[in-house]
Structures are given as structure tokens and as C-alpha cells.
Enzyme design. Structure first.
Site, PDB file in Angstrom:
ATOM      1  N   SER A   1       0.826  -1.209   0.000  1.00 57.43           N
ATOM      2  CA  SER A   1       0.000   0.000   0.000  1.00 57.43           C
ATOM      3  C   SER A   1       0.861   1.261   0.000  1.00 57.43           C
ATOM      4  O   SER A   1       2.017   1.235   0.452  1.00 57.43           O
ATOM      5  CB  SER A   1      -0.894   0.014   1.244  1.00 57.43           C
ATOM      6  OG  SER A   1      -0.117   0.208   2.408  1.00 57.43           O
ATOM      7  N   PRO A   2       0.309   2.387  -0.477  1.00 56.34           N
ATOM      8  CA  PRO A   2       1.045   3.651  -0.411  1.00 56.34           C
ATOM      9  C   PRO A   2       1.424   4.028   1.019  1.00 56.34           C
ATOM     10  O   PRO A   2       2.499   4.594   1.245  1.00 56.34           O
ATOM     11  CB  PRO A   2       0.055   4.661  -1.005  1.00 56.34           C
ATOM     12  CG  PRO A   2      -0.809   3.852  -1.921  1.00 56.34           C
ATOM     13  CD  PRO A   2      -0.950   2.517  -1.248  1.00 56.34           C
ATOM     14  N   LYS A   3       0.579   3.711   1.986  1.00 59.23           N
ATOM     15  CA  LYS A   3       0.859   4.048   3.383  1.00 59.23           C
ATOM     16  C   LYS A   3       2.143   3.385   3.860  1.00 59.23           C
ATOM     17  O   LYS A   3       3.019   4.032   4.452  1.00 59.23           O
ATOM     18  CB  LYS A   3      -0.317   3.609   4.255  1.00 59.23           C
ATOM     19  CG  LYS A   3      -0.121   3.882   5.739  1.00 59.23           C
ATOM     20  CD  LYS A   3      -1.314   3.396   6.555  1.00 59.23           C
ATOM     21  CE  LYS A   3      -1.092   3.598   8.055  1.00 59.23           C
ATOM     22  NZ  LYS A   3      -2.246   3.088   8.851  1.00 59.23           N
TER      23      LYS A   3
ATOM     24  N   GLY B   1       4.355   2.045   1.832  1.00 56.15           N
ATOM     25  CA  GLY B   1       5.401   2.461   0.904  1.00 56.15           C
ATOM     26  C   GLY B   1       6.141   3.700   1.391  1.00 56.15           C
ATOM     27  O   GLY B   1       7.360   3.826   1.226  1.00 56.15           O
TER      28      GLY B   1
ATOM     29  N   GLU C   1       6.006  -0.803  -5.747  1.00 54.16           N
ATOM     30  CA  GLU C   1       4.855  -1.244  -6.540  1.00 54.16           C
ATOM     31  C   GLU C   1       3.637  -1.096  -5.652  1.00 54.16           C
ATOM     32  O   GLU C   1       3.375  -1.924  -4.771  1.00 54.16           O
ATOM     33  CB  GLU C   1       5.051  -2.704  -6.989  1.00 54.16           C
ATOM     34  CG  GLU C   1       6.232  -2.908  -7.925  1.00 54.16           C
ATOM     35  CD  GLU C   1       6.066  -2.228  -9.264  1.00 54.16           C
ATOM     36  OE1 GLU C   1       4.916  -1.873  -9.615  1.00 54.16           O
ATOM     37  OE2 GLU C   1       7.069  -2.031  -9.971  1.00 54.16           O
TER      38      GLU C   1
ATOM     39  N   CYS D   1      -3.827  -5.006  -7.098  1.00 54.40           N
ATOM     40  CA  CYS D   1      -3.409  -3.609  -7.281  1.00 54.40           C
ATOM     41  C   CYS D   1      -3.762  -3.082  -8.656  1.00 54.40           C
ATOM     42  O   CYS D   1      -3.954  -1.876  -8.829  1.00 54.40           O
ATOM     43  CB  CYS D   1      -1.907  -3.472  -7.025  1.00 54.40           C
ATOM     44  SG  CYS D   1      -0.895  -4.527  -8.082  1.00 54.40           S
TER      45      CYS D   1
END
Length: 486
Positions: free
Chosen positions: A192-194, A196, A213, A250
Site C-alpha cells: 500500500s502507499p501508506k 510504501g 509497486e 493492485c
């Protein structure tokens, strides 16, 4: 759980192995790739069983999205690795004569690969194939949310791959944080972006290069289509939304944009297709994965607890708490400020957003963070050009969904909030390599001025060289062109 002493010992052993040079050998790399092929071949039934236990995946889905992907990637790497490893030679401008140049791909060193739970085999072993092909030593950190698959990799991988060059370290967040404290030559993260952001912040302390990714809200732009094409397109949308881990992907479809006048037709076709593909009883769905755990199950249910969102359900909406299965669900025009339209859904809920004109979809997509993938079903060539020119996403696929992931000749990766860096095929090899520039000159043919002043000669020679004026350079060297004294 792995303690810090064990992690330190593993990393030190990997550094010694890399320093020994054994992983630079083409024979070693090929042997490891063949071992990965043996691993998935000899344990295929075990993997099917684990993936069904973990995520409820049907064997067909498990082969298509996990086992088959690894076989294809390893076969492709084996077929191409000699070409990938060979130095890339090329021409140099005459100003460097006599000289030669080449680009050498060298391994980065010791790399950390952090896998994801939704495709626990593919998203762990596929990056590993790239790292091994490039000649690195590797720590694999499988996701703790798919513990059975993580345990399988930890227990079985050392029997196939060089245990001094590839380590599997299990554990949860604590272990992940411990791993991120170490200095790596590369970190490859899928998630997840969090999380990441956490990975990137840790990497920045040591200026470690990272590939992230991530994901995002991947849209489908659905233009008007003839009836025969419409049926094909709807099947591909249904497969792209619910066929891959029940939407927990994703690059899975997050929402669909369609014109008002075609919305009812699209919805009716989707309903028919869902019943054919998956059935219409939440307790007896076929070919449909379950939600990974209760936390994610409750997160998805919370989207529909908003009354304004619940009122938009036009199909589905049933939940089976015992089996953690959510029925394929379609929503028509949920509020744009609702959580379901502002967070990555990552589940089997499909909002359909209507517009007056399909051209408005471009502005709608651009109003949100850049997605990992954008899908568009259209036969309008001018509209295709506009989508490519005016939107930004990790990839664009026209008239299908998700197939770009299995194409080794296309780079896979995000842009902006959906991640950065890329892999698959040669792009995986490049991701885990450093391209070293090598230029070699001869001692022969050293220029000497025939006429003073020497400094003026050098200046005019450089001007000619940088403008690729080879005739002027030659005349200067032969003394046939006078050097101005001013």
C-alpha cells in the site's frame, strides 16, 4: 518470529556470498532459475492447496495468476539471460578516436524484497527472478497476512535455491521494521502507499534505491460499443474486477465510467455475466476468492454502511461472515465524497459513475491520483489518442483488463502515488542492475599544435569537436587552418 541476531547473521552471510563473486556467474544464475522452475513444478499441488486455504483461490486462478506466472517469468529469463548479461557496445563520436565504449550490467549487491499477501507467490518470486538474473543476493520477506504461503517459502525455498545467497525471513511488522534498519543495496516493495512511505523513509537514511509497486484507484472508461463487442467487453470487465482475488489486486478495476444512456445496458449485462461466472448465492459462489481476513472484510463492509452509498446498490451487497466472502456488488453513482470513491477499494465492490459525455471521463480520472493501470473500452481512435495524451498512469490497456501484467516485454510499474520503478522481463533485470559506463582510450594519436598559440588551438579544436565539425578538426591538426591570435 526472527530475532535481530538472526537477521544480522543472515545479512552478513549474504554480503560475504556476494563479495565472493559466485553470484556474478551466468551458470550460477541459470542454476537458480532452473531451481525455481523445479520448485513450482514439484510443489504445484501444494501451492494450489495453500492458495485455496489462504485466499479461497480456485486452482485455475492459482495457476493463471501465481504458478503459471512464475514458470513463464523464469523460462523467459533463462532464454534471455546471456543477452541481458552481455556488454552493450556502441559507436563513439570521432572526437574520442581512438577509443571504445561499452555498458556493463553489474549486480547491485544485497537486496531486500518485501512481498504482498494478495498474490503471495507471484509478488515474492517474480521480483526474486529479476534479482537473481541480475546476480544479487536476496532477503525475501513474505507477507505475514498469508502465513501459510510464507511458511512454505521459508521451509521449502532453501532446499532448491542456494541458501547462502537467498534467505527467507518471516515475521510481522516488527520484523519488517528491523529489516528496514539495515543498509541494503536495493529495496523492492509491493504493498500500500501508506507502508510504501515508511519503506521509502527508511531507505532514505542510507540513500538506498527503492522500487515501490503500490496501487490506487484503477478506472475503466467504457465507451459505447456495438452489441457483439459490448458482450465481450463486459466479460473482460467482470474478469478484471472479480476474477483476480475477488478484486484484491493492485491492477484490479476500482470503478467504471460510462455515459448515462448506456449505464442500464452495462449493468444488465454485468448482472448476467456475474451469474454465469460466479453464481448468485453468496454462500455458494464459484470461482470467487475470499477476503484475506476479518479486518479487510470489515473495512469493505464499512463502505456500504454509509446510507447514501447503500442506497446506490443495484446488484449484490450480501456478506458471508463465516467464509469471509462478499458477493460481487455493483453500485450506481455513489456520492463522490464517500469513502468508497476516495480510497482504494481492493475488494468486490464496483461503483459505476455516469457522465453526460464519455469525453468527460478524462477530467474525472485526472481529478484523482495517478492510477497503476487505466483501462478503456473504445473503438474511437481519436479518443484513444486523447486518453494517452491527457492522462497519466502506470499503464494503459485498451479493450481488455489486467493482461499487461503477464507481458514480459512491457514494463510494469506505477507513477506518482501508484509507485515508481518497473519490472518484468528485461525490466526486472535492469531494476536490480547498475549499468556501468566504460570508456577505453588508446595512447596513440595525441594531438600537438603545429602553430602557436596552444591555448587558442585547444579552444578552436573543442569548438569544432563539440559541433561535430570533423573537417575543421582535421584541418586544425594538419595545420591547414590557421589559429587566430586574438
Amino acid at each position: 518470529m526472527t530475532d535481530d541476531h538472526e537477521i544480522r547473521r543472515s545479512v552478513e552471510e549474504l554480503r560475504l556470498t556476494f563479495k565472493s563473486g559466485k553470484t556474478r556467474s551466468g551458470d550460477w544464475r541459470k542454476a537458480q532459475l532452473r531451481a525455481i522452475l523445479r520448485l513450482v513444478h514439484e510443489n504445484e499441488d501444494t501451492l494450489f492447496r495453500l492458495l485455496e486455504l489462504e485466499l479461497g483461490k480456485h486452482p485455475v486462478e492459482s495457476y493463471r495468476d501465481e504458478v503459471g506466472v512464475i514458470k513463464k517469468s523464469a523460462d523467459h529469463a533463462l532464454a534471455c539471460i546471456d543477452q541481458w548479461m552481455s556488454p552493450k557496445k556502441g559507436r563513439l563520436p570521432l572526437v574520442f578516436f581512438p577509443a571504445s565504449r561499452k555498458v556493463l550490467s553489474e549486480p547491485l549487491g544485497v537486496v531486500l524484497i518485501i512481498g504482498s499477501w494478495n498474490f503471495p507467490i507471484t509478488l515474492t518470486l517474480d521480483p526474486l527472478i529479476g534479482a537473481i538474473s541480475a546476480g544479487n543476493t536476496v532477503v525475501l520477506k513474505p507477507s505475514e497476512l498469508s502465513p501459510n504461503c510464507a511458511s512454505f517459502l521459508a521451509n521449502v525455498l532453501p532446499s532448491y535455491l542456494d541458501p547462502k545467497a537467498v534467505k527467507v525471513i518471516e515475521g510481522g511488522r516488527e520484523v519488517a521494521h528491523q529489516l528496514l534498519e539495515y543498509k541494503w543495496d536495493k529495496i523492492f516493495f509491493t504493498g500500500s502507499p501508506k507502508v510504501g512511505k515508511i519503506v521509502m523513509a527508511a531507505a532514505a537514511k542510507n540513500l538506498t534505491p527503492v522500487t515501490l509497486e503500490l496501487g490506487g484507484k484503477c478506472p475503466v472508461i467504457f465507451d459505447s460499443l456495438p452489441n457483439s463487442d459490448l458482450k465481450v467487453a463486459v466479460k473482460r470487465v467482470a474478469s478484471g474486477k472479480w476474477g483476480a482475488c475477488a478484486g484484491q489486486a493492485c491492477i484490479g478495476i476500482d470503478y467504471v465510467i460510462v455515459e448515462h444512456k448506456f449505464a442500464s445496458t452495462l449493468i444488465e449485462q454485468l448482472k448476467k455475466t456475474i451469474k454465469i461466472f460466479y453464481g448468485d448465492d453468496v454462500k455458494n459462489l464459484k470461482n470467487h476468492s475470499k477476503i484475506i481476513n476479518k479486518n479487510h472484510f470489515d473495512r469493505l463492509r464499512s463502505f456500504l454502511e454509509d446510507p447514501a452509498v447503500a442506497n446506490c446498490i443495484v446488484y449484490g451487497g450480501s456478506f458471508d461472515d463465516t467464509s469471509l466472502i462478499i458477493e460481487p456488488t455493483i453500485l450506481l453513482d455513489p456520492p463522490l465524497d464517500a469513502a468508497i470513491m476516495n480510497e482504494e477499494i481492493f475488494g468486490p465492490l464496483l461503483p459505476i459513475i455516469t457522465v453526460d459525455n464519455i469525453e468527460e471521463s478524462v477530467e474525472f480520472v485526472n481529478s484523482k491520483p495517478k492510477p497503476l493501470a487505466l483501462y478503456a473500452f473504445t473503438k474511437n481512435e481519436n479518443f484513444k489518442k486523447r486518453i494517452l495524451a491527457e492522462t497519466s498512469s502506470g499503464s494503459v490497456t485498451f479493450n481488455d483488463t489486467m493482461i499487461q501484467f503477464v507481458c514480459d516485454d512491457l514494463p510494469f510499474g506505477g507513477v506518482g502515488q501508484s509507485g515508481f520503478g518497473r519490472y518484468h522481463g528485461k525490466y526486472s533485470f535492469n531494476t536490480f542492475s547498475h549499468e556501468k559506463a566504460v570508456l577505453e582510450r588508446s595512447f596513440y594519436f595525441e594531438l600537438e599544435p603545429r602553430h602557436p598559440p596552444w591555448s587558442r588551438f585547444k579552444l578552436e579544436f573543442l569548438r569544432a569537436a563539440y559541433n561535430y565539425n570533423y573537417v575543421g578538426m582535421l584541418l586544425l591538426c594538419l595545420g591547414l587552418k590557421r589559429v587566430s591570435k586574438s
